[in-house]
Design a protein around this motif. Sequence first.
Motif, PDB file in Angstrom:
ATOM      1  N   ARG A 169       0.824  -1.209   0.000  1.00  0.00           N
ATOM      2  CA  ARG A 169       0.000   0.000   0.000  1.00  0.00           C
ATOM      3  C   ARG A 169       0.856   1.256   0.000  1.00  0.00           C
ATOM      4  O   ARG A 169       0.548   2.243  -0.679  1.00  0.00           O
ATOM      5  N   ASP A 170       1.932   1.237   0.765  1.00  0.00           N
ATOM      6  CA  ASP A 170       2.705   2.455   0.967  1.00  0.00           C
ATOM      7  C   ASP A 170       3.839   2.637  -0.031  1.00  0.00           C
ATOM      8  O   ASP A 170       4.421   3.720  -0.117  1.00  0.00           O
ATOM      9  N   ASP A 171       4.169   1.598  -0.783  1.00  0.00           N
ATOM     10  CA  ASP A 171       5.302   1.690  -1.703  1.00  0.00           C
ATOM     11  C   ASP A 171       4.831   2.203  -3.068  1.00  0.00           C
ATOM     12  O   ASP A 171       4.603   1.439  -4.008  1.00  0.00           O
ATOM     13  N   VAL A 172       4.676   3.515  -3.155  1.00  0.00           N
ATOM     14  CA  VAL A 172       4.319   4.164  -4.421  1.00  0.00           C
ATOM     15  C   VAL A 172       5.606   4.711  -5.041  1.00  0.00           C
ATOM     16  O   VAL A 172       6.278   5.551  -4.456  1.00  0.00           O
ATOM     17  N   ARG A 173       5.942   4.217  -6.215  1.00  0.00           N
ATOM     18  CA  ARG A 173       7.189   4.617  -6.869  1.00  0.00           C
ATOM     19  C   ARG A 173       6.893   5.610  -7.993  1.00  0.00           C
ATOM     20  O   ARG A 173       5.754   5.715  -8.460  1.00  0.00           O
ATOM     21  N   THR A 174       7.919   6.308  -8.397  1.00  0.00           N
ATOM     22  CA  THR A 174       7.736   7.350  -9.414  1.00  0.00           C
ATOM     23  C   THR A 174       8.794   7.237 -10.501  1.00  0.00           C
ATOM     24  O   THR A 174       9.893   6.714 -10.282  1.00  0.00           O
ATOM     25  N   VAL A 175       8.430   7.728 -11.659  1.00  0.00           N
ATOM     26  CA  VAL A 175       9.350   7.926 -12.779  1.00  0.00           C
ATOM     27  C   VAL A 175       9.193   9.374 -13.203  1.00  0.00           C
ATOM     28  O   VAL A 175       8.056   9.866 -13.329  1.00  0.00           O
ATOM     29  N   ARG A 176      10.303  10.061 -13.413  1.00  0.00           N
ATOM     30  CA  ARG A 176      10.248  11.472 -13.810  1.00  0.00           C
ATOM     31  C   ARG A 176      10.824  11.593 -15.211  1.00  0.00           C
ATOM     32  O   ARG A 176      11.927  11.109 -15.505  1.00  0.00           O
ATOM     33  N   VAL A 177      10.062  12.231 -16.088  1.00  0.00           N
ATOM     34  CA  VAL A 177      10.430  12.276 -17.504  1.00  0.00           C
ATOM     35  C   VAL A 177      10.228  13.680 -18.065  1.00  0.00           C
ATOM     36  O   VAL A 177       9.442  14.478 -17.538  1.00  0.00           O
ATOM     37  N   ALA A 178      10.928  13.941 -19.145  1.00  0.00           N
ATOM     38  CA  ALA A 178      10.721  15.185 -19.871  1.00  0.00           C
ATOM     39  C   ALA A 178       9.372  15.142 -20.583  1.00  0.00           C
ATOM     40  O   ALA A 178       8.939  14.079 -21.037  1.00  0.00           O
ATOM     41  N   PRO A 179       8.677  16.272 -20.687  1.00  0.00           N
ATOM     42  CA  PRO A 179       7.326  16.262 -21.266  1.00  0.00           C
ATOM     43  C   PRO A 179       7.282  15.769 -22.703  1.00  0.00           C
ATOM     44  O   PRO A 179       6.276  15.203 -23.133  1.00  0.00           O
ATOM     45  N   GLU A 180       8.375  15.959 -23.460  1.00  0.00           N
ATOM     46  CA  GLU A 180       8.350  15.506 -24.847  1.00  0.00           C
ATOM     47  C   GLU A 180       8.314  13.986 -24.960  1.00  0.00           C
ATOM     48  O   GLU A 180       8.064  13.454 -26.064  1.00  0.00           O
ATOM     49  N   ARG A 181       8.537  13.285 -23.880  1.00  0.00           N
ATOM     50  CA  ARG A 181       8.495  11.826 -23.908  1.00  0.00           C
ATOM     51  C   ARG A 181       7.090  11.279 -23.653  1.00  0.00           C
ATOM     52  O   ARG A 181       6.900  10.067 -23.586  1.00  0.00           O
ATOM     53  N   LEU A 182       6.107  12.156 -23.514  1.00  0.00           N
ATOM     54  CA  LEU A 182       4.748  11.735 -23.175  1.00  0.00           C
ATOM     55  C   LEU A 182       3.849  11.619 -24.405  1.00  0.00           C
ATOM     56  O   LEU A 182       2.622  11.581 -24.284  1.00  0.00           O
ATOM     57  N   GLY A 183       4.448  11.550 -25.561  1.00  0.00           N
ATOM     58  CA  GLY A 183       3.664  11.425 -26.781  1.00  0.00           C
ATOM     59  C   GLY A 183       2.768  10.198 -26.766  1.00  0.00           C
ATOM     60  O   GLY A 183       3.176   9.127 -26.335  1.00  0.00           O
ATOM     61  N   GLY A 184       1.524  10.385 -27.241  1.00  0.00           N
ATOM     62  CA  GLY A 184       0.562   9.298 -27.295  1.00  0.00           C
ATOM     63  C   GLY A 184      -0.393   9.269 -26.129  1.00  0.00           C
ATOM     64  O   GLY A 184      -1.450   8.623 -26.215  1.00  0.00           O
ATOM     65  N   LEU A 185      -0.052   9.938 -25.032  1.00  0.00           N
ATOM     66  CA  LEU A 185      -0.921   9.909 -23.858  1.00  0.00           C
ATOM     67  C   LEU A 185      -2.110  10.840 -24.037  1.00  0.00           C
ATOM     68  O   LEU A 185      -2.013  11.873 -24.708  1.00  0.00           O
ATOM     69  N   PRO A 186      -3.247  10.507 -23.450  1.00  0.00           N
ATOM     70  CA  PRO A 186      -4.460  11.303 -23.642  1.00  0.00           C
ATOM     71  C   PRO A 186      -4.316  12.735 -23.117  1.00  0.00           C
ATOM     72  O   PRO A 186      -3.533  13.007 -22.194  1.00  0.00           O
ATOM     73  N   ALA A 187      -5.122  13.621 -23.675  1.00  0.00           N
ATOM     74  CA  ALA A 187      -5.052  15.031 -23.302  1.00  0.00           C
ATOM     75  C   ALA A 187      -5.356  15.241 -21.828  1.00  0.00           C
ATOM     76  O   ALA A 187      -4.703  16.055 -21.153  1.00  0.00           O
ATOM     77  N   ASP A 188      -6.337  14.521 -21.284  1.00  0.00           N
ATOM     78  CA  ASP A 188      -6.672  14.721 -19.872  1.00  0.00           C
ATOM     79  C   ASP A 188      -5.553  14.238 -18.960  1.00  0.00           C
ATOM     80  O   ASP A 188      -5.351  14.784 -17.869  1.00  0.00           O
ATOM     81  N   PHE A 189      -4.792  13.236 -19.393  1.00  0.00           N
ATOM     82  CA  PHE A 189      -3.630  12.789 -18.626  1.00  0.00           C
ATOM     83  C   PHE A 189      -2.576  13.891 -18.601  1.00  0.00           C
ATOM     84  O   PHE A 189      -2.007  14.216 -17.547  1.00  0.00           O
ATOM     85  N   LEU A 190      -2.315  14.471 -19.758  1.00  0.00           N
ATOM     86  CA  LEU A 190      -1.306  15.535 -19.843  1.00  0.00           C
ATOM     87  C   LEU A 190      -1.710  16.746 -19.010  1.00  0.00           C
ATOM     88  O   LEU A 190      -0.876  17.362 -18.332  1.00  0.00           O
ATOM     89  N   GLU A 191      -2.989  17.075 -19.025  1.00  0.00           N
ATOM     90  CA  GLU A 191      -3.468  18.217 -18.248  1.00  0.00           C
ATOM     91  C   GLU A 191      -3.298  17.997 -16.751  1.00  0.00           C
ATOM     92  O   GLU A 191      -3.037  18.948 -15.997  1.00  0.00           O
ATOM     93  N   SER A 192      -3.437  16.775 -16.319  1.00  0.00           N
ATOM     94  CA  SER A 192      -3.337  16.482 -14.884  1.00  0.00           C
ATOM     95  C   SER A 192      -1.912  16.168 -14.441  1.00  0.00           C
ATOM     96  O   SER A 192      -1.690  15.856 -13.265  1.00  0.00           O
ATOM     97  N   HIS A 193      -0.951  16.268 -15.360  1.00  0.00           N
ATOM     98  CA  HIS A 193       0.451  16.027 -15.022  1.00  0.00           C
ATOM     99  C   HIS A 193       1.291  17.207 -15.527  1.00  0.00           C
ATOM    100  O   HIS A 193       1.989  17.106 -16.540  1.00  0.00           O
ATOM    101  N   PRO A 194       1.235  18.311 -14.835  1.00  0.00           N
ATOM    102  CA  PRO A 194       1.946  19.515 -15.298  1.00  0.00           C
ATOM    103  C   PRO A 194       3.462  19.365 -15.183  1.00  0.00           C
ATOM    104  O   PRO A 194       3.976  18.580 -14.374  1.00  0.00           O
TER     105      PRO A 194
END
Length: 645
Positions: A169-194
Amino acid sequence: MTASISPTPPEPLVLPDAGSAESWLRERSGSALARVEELAGELRTAPPGGALETLRVWDEVTLALRGTSGMASLLANVHPVEAVRTEAEATEMAAQRLSTALAQDGELYAAFAALDATGLDPLAQRFLAKILLDFRRAGVDRDDATRARLQQIDERLLELDQEFSRIARDDVRTVRVAPERLGGLPADFLESHPVENDGLVTITTDYPDALPVFDYARDARLRTDLRRAYLNRGYPAADPVLHEMFDLRHEYATTLGYPDWASYDAEVKMIGSGEAIPAFVDRIAEAAREPGERDLAILLERYRRDVPDADRVALADASYYRNLVFAELFDLDTQLVRTYFDFAKVRAGLLAVTGRLFGVRYDEVDVPVWHEDVASYDVVRLADGARLGRIHLDLHPREGKYKHAAQFDLAPGVAGKSVAEGVLVCNFSRHLMEHDHVVTLFHEFGHLVHHVLGGQGAWARFSGVATEWDFVEAPSQMLEEWAWDPAVLASFATDDAGDPIPAELVAKMRAAEEFGKGYLTQTQTMYAALSYWFHQERPADLTARMIELMERYGPFPYLEDTHFYASFGHLGGYSSAYYTYQWSLVIAKDLFGAFDPADLFATEVAGRYRDRVLAPGGSKDAADLVEDFLGRPFTFDAYADWLAR
């Protein structure tokens, strides 16, 4: 003549606000457990005169213990305050400790063994038989030292289960990426990940973040990096917990004379014996082999256009390429599909659909809850306006909350004594949903409505989802079918303009969903094999054994340096019995065959299903419930036909 006065109907729990939850839980559970000890003392020293009266006292004990354990388990997994979660875990432990002590109490056992069952109705006789079996399975007939060791194991297993759940439950991991690597993801996903101040975007392993990346991200390295993070949740912290858990379960079972844990666990399930589990798993694996190979060949063909030398589709790429096959082979745009599934509309549609199907309505109530995200409803029977129970929907992720999807009991339902209350705990997006998540929501709601509809009987022991554990998924798996019907979906799935999802789009979704069912079933058999063999063999190297089982049963190769079992929560609650998902699906496919696809709300069959399968709770064996509804025993045929198509 004095007029008789009807007893006042019970009221649902009044939960505390967040600030007083810790003291409320301590006081309420303390009072409930003290009452259990008082009732047990009465049974030892001054038992009531007859068998039925004795059973009623024990059912009061059952009600108090179930209510305390269910409430504590819920709050341990959802409350936003860590101190409350910790108090809830301690409460759950106290209830378990007392429950085990009672089940090993020789005086109590003697009192029940001496009861004369003559004159008891069949349900009371069933209750007595279950009580005596519980005593035996707890080791009541063993010597003092053995009983003490069994209780020690039982308490430690609950501690380990809590710890395993907490780690995942507590082990939430993250990946941090440059925004140009988010191609293909839905618009609402991009809006919620500034983009953050350092120019990067943070993506977590929580479902609303991870699953869109797996499905849509064009960047293969991003898919792999996030999949690796996702599959490593809980590792390495979970390893010693699991080793000790498997060893203690084995010791518990063998101390009681069983050859292994799976044999002990299967005794009270439909499957009947531990040795039947691998045979069933292999039967499913063989049934899935040909359709799995067929669809994997199509998936690999598409994959090789981008990765020419590939022998197999990489695990991290499987979801993404399945979506490409959907688009190219079935003309299905899954990003278009999700525009019809706004969360608020889906939730309203779920309530409307299930209300119509089961003859109830859901009246929203403003009551204290543990978090502002939670929505609460009274479940009211349309026929007479009677309140059947109360449900709470906690459907979005947050820190410290259970990470998967499940129904938790808050209170068992017993006629005249306790209102059935259940909680749906999920982790969905607040905006647009994948259709797969809509199906999951219907599935989990199936458990919730089963808890409420089955909570109208006279005995706490048989209240709600109290059937054999390898049946409990079947009603929920069957309810998924309503999330695929074009007319049902059109009633709530609309786009921004309010236009319903077209039937031809749903037909494409259904055709695409058929693709991959063989290799997805192979994945399920791999999970089932892992849950069984980890308990049977208790391997020293869990990762090495996991890799072997993935190669034998799974459709995709192992992703290097990953350890998915470390967050495979079913190793806790389901232990060696993950096979139950496929066992239940066999039954679900047979149950659904009784419904007319042209009229899924037909009153006669829906009412018969509600009244003969759900409402009885655990008052009959699951096989008998199914036969009461179908008019015959269930068979493998419908499942085999579905898988072969």
